[in-house]
Motif scaffolding. Structure first.
Motif, mmCIF file in Angstrom:
data_model
loop_
_atom_site.group_PDB
_atom_site.id
_atom_site.type_symbol
_atom_site.label_atom_id
_atom_site.label_comp_id
_atom_site.label_asym_id
_atom_site.label_seq_id
_atom_site.Cartn_x
_atom_site.Cartn_y
_atom_site.Cartn_z
ATOM 1 N N HIS A 196 0.862 -1.191 0.000
ATOM 2 C CA HIS A 196 0.000 0.000 0.000
ATOM 3 C C HIS A 196 0.887 1.226 0.000
ATOM 4 O O HIS A 196 1.744 1.397 0.871
ATOM 5 N N HIS A 197 0.689 2.100 -1.006
ATOM 6 C CA HIS A 197 1.449 3.339 -1.114
ATOM 7 C C HIS A 197 0.673 4.451 -0.429
ATOM 8 O O HIS A 197 -0.460 4.770 -0.792
ATOM 9 N N VAL A 198 1.286 5.056 0.570
ATOM 10 C CA VAL A 198 0.630 6.158 1.312
ATOM 11 C C VAL A 198 0.483 7.380 0.413
ATOM 12 O O VAL A 198 -0.544 8.074 0.447
ATOM 13 N N LYS A 199 1.492 7.645 -0.390
ATOM 14 C CA LYS A 199 1.481 8.839 -1.244
ATOM 15 C C LYS A 199 1.650 8.436 -2.703
ATOM 16 O O LYS A 199 2.267 7.406 -3.006
ATOM 17 N N HIS A 200 1.160 9.290 -3.571
ATOM 18 C CA HIS A 200 1.346 9.125 -5.013
ATOM 19 C C HIS A 200 1.817 10.464 -5.568
ATOM 20 O O HIS A 200 1.098 11.455 -5.502
ATOM 21 N N GLY A 203 3.996 12.301 -4.199
ATOM 22 C CA GLY A 203 4.148 13.238 -3.088
ATOM 23 C C GLY A 203 2.853 13.664 -2.461
ATOM 24 O O GLY A 203 2.861 14.442 -1.480
ATOM 25 N N THR A 204 1.709 13.171 -2.925
ATOM 26 C CA THR A 204 0.406 13.551 -2.360
ATOM 27 C C THR A 204 -0.231 12.325 -1.733
ATOM 28 O O THR A 204 -0.221 11.235 -2.318
ATOM 29 N N ILE A 205 -0.815 12.518 -0.527
ATOM 30 C CA ILE A 205 -1.465 11.410 0.167
ATOM 31 C C ILE A 205 -2.672 10.983 -0.638
ATOM 32 O O ILE A 205 -3.505 11.793 -1.059
ATOM 33 N N THR A 206 -2.754 9.668 -0.862
ATOM 34 C CA THR A 206 -3.836 9.132 -1.684
ATOM 35 C C THR A 206 -5.164 9.266 -0.960
ATOM 36 O O THR A 206 -5.239 9.389 0.268
ATOM 37 N N SER A 207 -6.258 9.221 -1.796
ATOM 38 C CA SER A 207 -7.597 9.347 -1.235
ATOM 39 C C SER A 207 -7.941 8.183 -0.321
ATOM 40 O O SER A 207 -8.640 8.324 0.694
ATOM 41 N N GLN A 208 -7.439 7.002 -0.678
ATOM 42 C CA GLN A 208 -7.701 5.823 0.158
ATOM 43 C C GLN A 208 -7.084 6.011 1.540
ATOM 44 O O GLN A 208 -7.699 5.700 2.559
ATOM 45 N N THR A 209 -5.827 6.546 1.586
ATOM 46 C CA THR A 209 -5.169 6.805 2.865
ATOM 47 C C THR A 209 -5.905 7.874 3.640
ATOM 48 O O THR A 209 -6.090 7.778 4.858
ATOM 49 N N VAL A 220 3.316 -1.367 4.014
ATOM 50 C CA VAL A 220 3.081 0.069 3.846
ATOM 51 C C VAL A 220 4.338 0.725 3.313
ATOM 52 O O VAL A 220 5.407 0.581 3.886
ATOM 53 N N GLN A 221 4.185 1.440 2.217
ATOM 54 C CA GLN A 221 5.283 2.187 1.619
ATOM 55 C C GLN A 221 5.023 3.672 1.849
ATOM 56 O O GLN A 221 3.999 4.193 1.423
ATOM 57 N N GLY A 222 5.972 4.379 2.501
ATOM 58 C CA GLY A 222 5.795 5.789 2.779
ATOM 59 C C GLY A 222 5.213 6.016 4.159
ATOM 60 O O GLY A 222 4.954 5.061 4.912
#
Length: 282
Positions: free
Chosen positions: A209-213, A215-221, A253-255
């Motif tokens: 699971h990538h926390v950011k995409h 440099g921006t926090i994803t909507s799922q996070t 968890v990545q990030g």
């Protein structure tokens, strides 16, 4: 032979040498006692002979004195002039009698010394008998000690044989233990390799699971953060709960995100919620 057994044998050897020394001293004491007894007997015999000779001399002297006294008495009767000489002779006779009394006193003293010598001889004989008895007891104890030593030597021989057997069994058990220890080490290494392989396989199966995409926090996070806040999780502990929950579910968890980012997300979530509520009311 053990050191304690050797010490016992040495001590018994010392007792044997002491017994031999006592026997030698006993023989010397017997020799000295015999010589002393012969000397005392010779002295006593000589003293008795001298006393007998002196008694004979005294008897003769008394007879001579009586004869002289009779002669003087007759001479005194016959010749008055010779009375002065008679008085002198009587004085000499009195001195001779005193000398004879002194000789008798010396003889009595000599007999007393001889009696003391006999008592000393009896005491020496009693001591000699006691020494012989002690020597006999020591010899009996020595015989008992030799018997005990023989038994102990047999026991030591048996003990040495048992020690050899136990030593042999110990070596065998040691080799067996080494064999099982090597097997256990190989089994442990195999188990560790299997565990590492299983962990690696488990890690490879986990979802990422990538926390950011970009440099921006994803909507799922963001939605997960808001759900945790609504569930009562404090703002400062959101990241810990998020990470631990994902890790427990097997998600890699990545990030990461900070507490400040959580605050921004909460504020943004509140503005959106107010806009939605206004739109619904309109």
């Amino acid at each position: 032979m053990e050191p304690s057994k050797l010490n016992i044998l040495l001590q018994n050897g010392c007792q044997s040498s002491n017994i031999e020394r006592l026997e030698a001293e006993l023989m010397r004491e017997r020799s000295r006692a015999g010589a002393w007894e012969r000397y005392a007997q010779d002295t006593l015999l000589g003293s008795q002979n001298a006393i007998a000779q002196r008694d004979m001399q005294l008897h003769l002297t008394y007879a001579e004195l009586n004869a002289v006294a009779e002669t003087l008495r007759r001479a005194d009767e016959e010749h008055y002039e010779t009375r002065i000489e008679l008085r002198e002779a009587r004085s000499q006779l009195s001195s001779a009698r005193h000398g004879l009394d002194d000789m008798r006193t010396e003889i009595v003293d000599t007999r007393g010394h001889l009696s003391d010598t006999r008592q000393k001889l009896h005491m020496a004989s009693a001591e000699l008998t006691a020494t012989q008895s002690a020597l006999d007891r020591s010899q009996a104890k020595l015989g008992e000690a030799e018997g005990t030593i023989s038994k102990m030597v047999v026991d030591i021989t048996k003990t040495n044989d048992e020690v050899k057997m136990l030593t042999k069994k110990t070596h065998q058990l040691s080799r067996t233990a080494d064999k099982y220890r090597h097997r256990a080490e190989r089994a442990k290494e195999s188990k560790e390799r299997a565990v590492r392989t299983a962990i690696e396989n488990e890690r490879s199966k986990r979802t990422i699971h990538h926390v950011k995409h970009n440099g921006t926090i994803t909507s799922q996070t963001r939605q997960m953060i808001l759900d945790l806040i609504e569930s009562g999780v404090p703002q400062g502990h959101v990241w810990d709960v998020f990470y631990r929950t994902a890790h427990g579910l097997g998600i890699n968890v990545q990030g990461s995100f900070s507490t400040r980012s959580v605050g921004h997300i909460i504020n943004e979530g509140g503005v959106v919620a107010s806009l939605i509520s206004k739109t619904v009311i309109s």
